[in-house]
Design a protein around this motif. Sequence first.
Motif: not given
Length: 243
Positions: A52, A54-55, A58, A97-98, A100-102, A110, A112
Motif C-alpha cells: 500500500n 499510503a502506508t 507514511t 501505521v497499518i 492505525n489505518s485499519s 488488510s 493497508f
Amino acid sequence: MTYCVGLRLNKGLVFMSDTRTNSGVDNISQFKKLFTWCVPGERVITLLTSGNLATTQTVVSMIDERAKAPEDRSPSVFEAPSMFEAARHVGQMLRDVIRNSSPNGMRGDSTFDATILLGGQIRGGEPRLYLIYPEGNFLEASEDTPFFQIGETKYGRPIIIRAYDPEMSFEDAIKLLLVSFDSTIKANLSVGLPLDLMTYEKDSFEIGHTRRIKADDPYYMTVSEGWGDALKKAFNELPDFKF
C-alpha cells in the motif's frame, strides 16, 4: 504491484526497484520505492517498499521527520546502535501505521499491508539486509539466503538463484539484476521502468553508485535484447526431444 531486490555480496550491498504503481490497468503511476539515508562516516541505511503506497510513504515520512527532530524520543534509525535495532524500529513503525489505518485492527488480508527491505551498515557492525513483514517481524539475509525480493518475485527469481555468486563485482550484480527485472517486466505489466539502482560498498559509510535506468537506457536495451537472443540460442542448442 512492484518488484524490489536487495542483494548481499562479500563487498557490500546492491539494491534495485521498479517505480510502477497501479490500481487497475487504466490507473498507472510512477513513485519512488528506494530511499537512502546517510550519516557520512557513521551509517548508511536503505529502504525499499512494496504494498500500500499510503502506508509505505507514511513510514518513509516518519523516518524523515525523526531525522529532523532529534528531541523526539521515538525510536529512530539514526540513533539505533545496530542494523538489528534499526530493523526493529522500522518494523514497529510499519506495524503501527497499518494498525492505525485499519478500522478493525491488523488483519492478514488488510488492504493497508506493506513489506519492506532494509539494508545498510552502522559503524561497529557488518552490512546487513532484512526483510520486514507487515506484522513488524523480520528475517535477516544469510549465506543460505543472500538476497530478498518483495512484490512480484516469481519471474525474476530463477536467474538470481542460478547466477548469483557472493564474490561477484557490483557491475556483474547489476547486470544480473537487470536480467531479473527485464524478465519480470516482460511477464507482468504491473512492474515497469524506470528502475532505481543503488550500491553500498562495505565499510565505506557513504552512498555508492546511484542511477535511474529508463526504458531508452542504452545498456538496459543491450541487456534486454542480448538476454533474449542468448535464451533462444541456448534453447536451439539443446538436444532435440525424440519420440
